[in-house]
Write a protein that holds these residues in place. Structure first.
Motif, PDB file in Angstrom:
ATOM      1  N   LEU A 111      17.627  40.332  28.956  1.00 50.96           N
ATOM      2  CA  LEU A 111      16.234  40.185  29.365  1.00 50.96           C
ATOM      3  C   LEU A 111      15.948  38.744  29.811  1.00 50.96           C
ATOM      4  O   LEU A 111      15.241  38.521  30.807  1.00 50.96           O
ATOM      5  N   SER A 112      16.484  37.784  29.075  1.00 51.56           N
ATOM      6  CA  SER A 112      16.301  36.377  29.467  1.00 51.56           C
ATOM      7  C   SER A 112      16.809  36.172  30.894  1.00 51.56           C
ATOM      8  O   SER A 112      16.149  35.548  31.727  1.00 51.56           O
ATOM      9  N   HIS A 113      17.986  36.702  31.155  1.00 54.91           N
ATOM     10  CA  HIS A 113      18.580  36.556  32.468  1.00 54.91           C
ATOM     11  C   HIS A 113      17.710  37.201  33.545  1.00 54.91           C
ATOM     12  O   HIS A 113      17.483  36.625  34.620  1.00 54.91           O
ATOM     13  N   ILE A 114      17.208  38.378  33.246  1.00 60.73           N
ATOM     14  CA  ILE A 114      16.361  39.068  34.235  1.00 60.73           C
ATOM     15  C   ILE A 114      15.094  38.262  34.486  1.00 60.73           C
ATOM     16  O   ILE A 114      14.670  38.084  35.631  1.00 60.73           O
ATOM     17  N   LEU A 115      14.486  37.755  33.416  1.00 62.80           N
ATOM     18  CA  LEU A 115      13.251  36.980  33.589  1.00 62.80           C
ATOM     19  C   LEU A 115      13.503  35.717  34.411  1.00 62.80           C
ATOM     20  O   LEU A 115      12.687  35.359  35.268  1.00 62.80           O
ATOM     21  N   GLU A 116      14.626  35.068  34.161  1.00 64.14           N
ATOM     22  CA  GLU A 116      14.934  33.859  34.926  1.00 64.14           C
ATOM     23  C   GLU A 116      15.120  34.152  36.402  1.00 64.14           C
ATOM     24  O   GLU A 116      14.549  33.485  37.258  1.00 64.14           O
ATOM     25  N   THR A 117      15.939  35.176  36.695  1.00 61.96           N
ATOM     26  CA  THR A 117      16.207  35.483  38.102  1.00 61.96           C
ATOM     27  C   THR A 117      14.950  36.027  38.783  1.00 61.96           C
ATOM     28  O   THR A 117      14.724  35.789  39.965  1.00 61.96           O
ATOM     29  N   THR A 118      14.139  36.744  38.041  1.00 60.92           N
ATOM     30  CA  THR A 118      12.920  37.291  38.631  1.00 60.92           C
ATOM     31  C   THR A 118      11.957  36.180  39.016  1.00 60.92           C
ATOM     32  O   THR A 118      11.210  36.298  39.974  1.00 60.92           O
ATOM     33  N   LYS A 119      11.970  35.080  38.286  1.00 62.47           N
ATOM     34  CA  LYS A 119      10.998  34.012  38.527  1.00 62.47           C
ATOM     35  C   LYS A 119      11.375  33.163  39.734  1.00 62.47           C
ATOM     36  O   LYS A 119      10.539  32.483  40.289  1.00 62.47           O
ATOM     37  N   VAL A 120      12.653  33.209  40.126  1.00 65.44           N
ATOM     38  CA  VAL A 120      13.116  32.389  41.234  1.00 65.44           C
ATOM     39  C   VAL A 120      12.185  32.478  42.448  1.00 65.44           C
ATOM     40  O   VAL A 120      11.915  31.496  43.127  1.00 65.44           O
ATOM     41  N   VAL A 121      11.645  33.639  42.686  1.00 71.16           N
ATOM     42  CA  VAL A 121      10.815  33.846  43.869  1.00 71.16           C
ATOM     43  C   VAL A 121       9.617  32.905  43.928  1.00 71.16           C
ATOM     44  O   VAL A 121       9.060  32.646  44.985  1.00 71.16           O
ATOM     45  N   PHE A 122       9.199  32.405  42.766  1.00 72.90           N
ATOM     46  CA  PHE A 122       7.995  31.564  42.741  1.00 72.90           C
ATOM     47  C   PHE A 122       8.316  30.073  42.882  1.00 72.90           C
ATOM     48  O   PHE A 122       7.413  29.265  42.925  1.00 72.90           O
TER      49      PHE A 122
END
Lengths: 297, 297, 297, 297
Positions: C285-296
């Motif tokens: 989940l940490s990994h997903i949250l990190e990669t998901t935030k890249v867009v911002f």
């Protein structure tokens, strides 16, 4: 009861191929002979085990003739003649009758899901062209269509549709057939891991590829049922359950071919896209066969 | 074998309500008495049939006490104590033990699908707080989670989890349990239309609401199995199949309440949202009960 | 159109517990405030995310009041009041109305599968006791019953049943609702991984727990749809898909609690049998949250 | 992106038969011409709509040649060459290439459920014998095997497997493909009622038999998507949804043949066991076609 010339263990041979993927007829006859010699009560070529849909018309005809020659009337024969089109189904049904088959088995193979009316018309068209009995085969997993008890009842109004083979894997369905059809019509089980439940539900016979590998256990189970000895049947069934589950899980042609090889028999090759079991699967099967045989020591 | 104090026909009473939808305890005791008197081998209040999830904590406790008082040790009692939270499950399990229950039944009720680890932890937490045996109940249709044979095996490592009730409706699952667990652990069938197949597979008992309506047929089926008489068991099972299928299809509380009324018994009211059978359904049930009884004439 | 006071992103808070598994009301208010502050268009306590079925009546009432106090009219509130019995559903619906809820959400929770008539009677009984609008919620996976478009149409004949929340996960169902109900009735999507398809099918809003973790992405997706900009919506949706799939696969309360913790928020504890994510799941989940935030960035 | 020579509306002609159930080649050419003339972006003979599995090898070859002659390079052609055996698949793929097909479509037809390794080997064997691109087709309902995104990724490592056609009817699967495969690989939608959701998910094209009956609506939907105009796409899709659902529910060959007849076109006969729509079904289709056309008035 309607004319139902089968009972007990109806054995399904594989169709073996040579290294060029041509049907190996002499080997096929050898494998049929093993099944008859081991005591099977009927022989059923050109089933799923016999990779019917992967064969040309000529190959199907050769297999039909080879079976009837080799069995030579010692037990009844049940020839698979299913085809996607009605015209080809009629062709093969007539061929089987002329060649001397005891009966034919027909599953309504379905690419496009057929309506009930289309299925009835299909069976009717075939039945009107032959005189030997027809076993209607219900197997949604391979045939693509699930024939309800109501539809099966309609099919049984056709005079020479006299037997039902049930392979939904749902014992409820068998109870319903028994209740709906009473003692008038014979039904057969085509789901290996359901063998005990199906006999308990009143199945006349068990259509199975397992006699290629463990004929004694298959026949003993039937004997126990005939003797009304449920306690023994339960023990015998549990003994063979691992093997039955394995051959279904891996696909009957692949698993039986591997099993025969393990037992020291020549089982030929498969036709692509079917491929031999992997090494790990073969090791697992060897182990199952060894432990399954312990009971006979 | 581990401590498994049940065998044969384990009967499930309904929980009757008065016209204001309050639990009718005197009527409940009357209905329990009928089940004991008719020969059932165990009594199981607060199951699905007893609408456990629709009751308040106080109502569950009152039903528990009423059952144990009425049964008075004549047969063992199996009290349902399932709850969504671990804390409430412990509460009711302790209450049942103190009240004198023989054993408790626990299904891992699941709004959020639980992981295997969550389920083990749940059973473990409850088991450590009581001394009486626990029957672990697998019923994906009502509980929302399907416990695999592997998970059930883990649960059985908890000392006082000693029994399994299987209601997936899949006879294969029972064969697997028997094969995996051997004779060490008792398993019970909770799927009415699977009664024959389950006994054939080696079930120790049948958890059923049917004895509210047709106790003689339920008991006779078990007797036939005990006598290793499959042929009779098959006839007796087919005789009751229509009724078993009907009560399952319509929902046990509704169908049993209607059936009792048809038989001339007071069965009280249902609690909303559950509503009585429609007139057409009631007529169908009357017909089934009449035809089912013919066998006893 | 009927009175449908919601559109856009309707956010679902979790219900946090303290270390003794008691509801932590102050923390709950903090979490609600985060959702309002981040721009969510509505707040929906006591949903699946809020573990409604694991709470006592008193806890449900406290959560209802806390929500309405904290939101203080800034956005509409949608309070879950579903219960197995009709009587308790009425009780909570009346409580929510008196407390100031904008609307209530009701799923026909079903232990025993309810008939269509039982479901209509259930909604009718509740609707006649309150004046605020009702959102009828269809979610076979958690509610145990699948309400057909035909049944939903019957429910919409009840004057204050004005909204549908669809969580079958089948976009076909949404197309059918749109076709059947036209522009007269608002439908909302409750299936996170279907967010894009549902908006494409005409959903008025998206009921989701995701704004606890990624509110900007959820809101941006809705904005793109409002701007009739499918190309951007597709990119924004694919960006959040991994997270949406993860929180659904692991269960919303567990996944949101872990996600909040990863983001540095206090998210309290879970109530047993629910357990925290495992270490491996948390890392994922940490990994997903990190990669998901890249867009911002 | 890999070589993917299709986009937009890829139209599937039926295979018409004369009254003796022989393929009617001149009529087939007329029907192909209608599809090209109406603006379809590609022509795909010998698909499910073209009853590929019901044809002999000779008939398949004749249909292939007739298509390529009639289309005459105006739009790309996608020829179905699927067969149960690897040897026959190779045969037809080579024939199609030599005849001038733009690409071939291959579904791993499966009587015996194939393993992932068997499927890869099958595609690999065919791909190594031809130079034109291959569209791998996933349709568990007709092919009997469901290829996971992981397996599809393996297939795409074969150089001339360049396109995916998805017909699981699950929009999730398309989102996953898009996420997994990125913009490197084109995927096409084969599920008619999913047309809008699939375009929203990023499908390059729509493989459909609908242009036989409503080409303007199919093309307009694609245009709206191309214009990033979701609002119009939604209206256009809802307009054709009834027809799309009908032709899928009744089976494409039967429904298209009936629809063409209603529209005043000669559509020939079906091959048994397929039978024409019933009178009631035909009336329903007439009504749908009439109401669907209103939008163009």
């Amino acid at each position: 009861m309607k004319n139902a010339p089968f009972k007990g263990i109806i054995a399904y041979p594989i169709t073996p191929f040579d290294e060029n993927e041509s049907v190996d007829l002499p080997l096929f006859k050898t494998l049929v002979e093993r099944l008859v010699a081991s005591g099977s009560h009927g022989i059923a070529p050109l089933g799923s085990t016999g990779v019917l849909p992967y064969l040309t018309d000529q190959e199907k005809e050769a297999i039909t003739e080879a079976t009837i020659q080799q069995v030579a009337g010692r037990v009844p024969t049940l020839v698979g003649v299913s085809n996607l089109t009605t015209e080809r189904t009629i062709h093969h049904a007539k061929f089987a009758e002329k060649a001397g088959a005891t009966a034919v088995m027909i599953i309504p193979m379905s690419y496009w899901k057929l309506t009930d009316d289309e299925i009835v018309k299909h069976y009717d068209a075939v039945a009107s062209k032959i005189s030997i009995p027809i076993m209607a085969y219900n197997n949604p997993a391979t045939g693509g269509v699930d024939m309800s008890p109501t539809l099966l009842k309609r099919l049984l109004e056709i005079p020479n549709v006299t037997m039902i083979k049930e392979s939904t894997g749902d014992v409820q369905r068998m109870h319903l057939l028994k209740r709906e059809l009473g003692d008038d019509v014979a039904f057969y089980n085509g789901s290996n891991p359901l063998a005990l439940a199906a006999f308990a539900a009143g199945a006349e016979g068990w259509c199975t590829a397992a006699p290629n590998l463990i004929p004694e256990l298959n026949l003993s189970l039937y004997d126990a049922i005939q003797n009304n000895d449920l306690a023994s049947a339960q023990i015998l069934f549990l003994e063979q359950l691992n093997l039955l589950r394995f051959i279904v899980a891996k696909g009957l042609p692949r698993a039986i071919q591997a099993g025969l090889t393990i037992l020291g028999e020549n089982a030929g090759h498969l036709r692509a896209p079917l491929q031999p079991l992997t090494k790990i699967e073969t090791t697992e099967l060897s182990h199952i066969l060894e432990t399954t045989k312990v009971v006979f020591d």
